[in-house]
Write a protein that holds these residues in place. Structure first.
Motif, PDB file in Angstrom:
ATOM      1  N   ALA A 125       0.868  -1.112   0.089  1.00 26.26           N
ATOM      2  CA  ALA A 125       0.002   0.089  -0.110  1.00 26.26           C
ATOM      3  C   ALA A 125       0.938   1.304  -0.128  1.00 26.26           C
ATOM      4  CB  ALA A 125      -0.956   0.041   0.989  1.00 26.26           C
ATOM      5  N   GLU A 126       1.950   1.111   0.663  1.00 33.59           N
ATOM      6  CA  GLU A 126       2.906   2.302   0.981  1.00 33.59           C
ATOM      7  C   GLU A 126       3.435   2.534  -0.496  1.00 33.59           C
ATOM      8  OE1 GLU A 126       5.327   5.400   1.668  1.00 33.59           O
ATOM      9  OE2 GLU A 126       4.004   4.648   3.175  1.00 33.59           O
ATOM     10  N   THR A 127       3.858   1.586  -1.202  1.00 33.45           N
ATOM     11  CA  THR A 127       4.505   1.888  -2.655  1.00 33.45           C
ATOM     12  C   THR A 127       3.577   1.961  -3.633  1.00 33.45           C
ATOM     13  OG1 THR A 127       4.835  -0.470  -2.787  1.00 33.45           O
ATOM     14  CG2 THR A 127       6.718   0.722  -1.935  1.00 33.45           C
ATOM     15  N   LEU A 128       2.313   1.657  -3.675  1.00 35.14           N
ATOM     16  CA  LEU A 128       1.265   1.532  -4.673  1.00 35.14           C
ATOM     17  C   LEU A 128       0.466   2.763  -4.511  1.00 35.14           C
ATOM     18  CD1 LEU A 128       0.431  -2.072  -5.450  1.00 35.14           C
ATOM     19  CD2 LEU A 128       1.921  -0.576  -6.905  1.00 35.14           C
ATOM     20  N   PHE A 129      -0.024   2.888  -3.360  1.00 29.81           N
ATOM     21  CA  PHE A 129      -1.317   3.705  -3.341  1.00 29.81           C
ATOM     22  C   PHE A 129      -0.967   5.001  -2.323  1.00 29.81           C
ATOM     23  CE2 PHE A 129      -3.101  -0.586  -3.101  1.00 29.81           C
ATOM     24  CZ  PHE A 129      -3.569  -0.551  -4.499  1.00 29.81           C
ATOM     25  N   ILE A 130      -0.154   5.106  -1.548  1.00 29.67           N
ATOM     26  CA  ILE A 130       0.214   6.193  -0.744  1.00 29.67           C
ATOM     27  C   ILE A 130       1.595   6.489  -0.758  1.00 29.67           C
ATOM     28  CG2 ILE A 130      -2.008   6.591   0.531  1.00 29.67           C
ATOM     29  CD1 ILE A 130      -1.034   4.768   2.653  1.00 29.67           C
ATOM     30  N   PRO A 131       2.437   6.617  -1.811  1.00 35.32           N
ATOM     31  CA  PRO A 131       3.802   6.664  -1.675  1.00 35.32           C
ATOM     32  C   PRO A 131       4.168   8.089  -0.897  1.00 35.32           C
ATOM     33  CG  PRO A 131       3.146   7.088  -3.798  1.00 35.32           C
ATOM     34  CD  PRO A 131       1.926   6.724  -3.140  1.00 35.32           C
ATOM     35  N   GLY A 132       5.280   8.196  -0.301  1.00 36.72           N
ATOM     36  CA  GLY A 132       5.889   9.239   0.234  1.00 36.72           C
ATOM     37  C   GLY A 132       5.311   9.458   1.832  1.00 36.72           C
ATOM     38  N   THR A 133       4.530   8.804   2.322  1.00 40.37           N
ATOM     39  CA  THR A 133       4.167   8.848   3.735  1.00 40.37           C
ATOM     40  C   THR A 133       5.171   8.276   4.368  1.00 40.37           C
ATOM     41  OG1 THR A 133       2.458   7.179   3.569  1.00 40.37           O
ATOM     42  CG2 THR A 133       1.864   9.397   2.820  1.00 40.37           C
TER      43      THR A 133
END
Length: 152
Positions: free
Chosen positions: A19-27
């Motif tokens: 989810a971090e790398t696909l949908f909400i990167p940078g958080t």
């Protein structure tokens, strides 16, 4: 029950990493949380299974997490999220071309201290150095800097 807890921890950690790398990167919060949950699953494996099985679980979890991150970067999501255009303008883009210091014009609106001035056939936004200037007054360019025309 042990297998359910272990698989839940590892799958939730994997899902959060993806989810971090696909949908909400940078958080990075979701990615770090996913990594911590995966590590908790590995720690749980070492607490409940013999060492050789725990090492196998660790190896499989590591390979799956790395594969998920690599797949996420190669899936093209980053290409959709990155900026491909650049702004072409700059501080001086030629708006005041043809104007020069000492040129006279006419105020076509009240300058309070900013308003509109007519120089030749073109209308420009001007700023008064001396405060209020009423409409239809003759104005003179005192300075041109950074696309700002100062008049008196």
């Amino acid at each position: 029950m042990t297998i359910l807890i272990l698989s839940s921890l590892l799958i939730i950690g994997l899902i959060l990493l993806m989810a971090e790398t696909l949908f909400i990167p940078g958080t990075t919060v979701v990615g770090v949380l996913g990594l911590l949950i995966s590590l908790a699953g590995v720690a749980y494996a070492f607490l409940t299974f013999p060492a050789n099985i725990a090492w196998w679980i660790t190896a499989i979890a590591t390979v799956l997490n790395i594969a998920a991150v690599v797949y996420s970067f190669q899936s093209g999501v980053w290409q959709k999220l990155t900026l491909k255009n650049a702004l072409e303008g700059g501080v001086f883009d030629g708006r005041t071309k043809g104007l020069e210091k000492g040129m006279e014009g006419k105020a076509i609106s009240d300058l309070k201290p900013i308003g509109k001035g007519l120089f030749g056939d073109s209308i420009f936004e001007v700023k008064s150095e001396s405060g209020f200037i009423s409409v239809d007054s003759i104005i003179t360019i005192m300075k041109i800097e950074n696309n700002q025309i100062l008049v008196k």
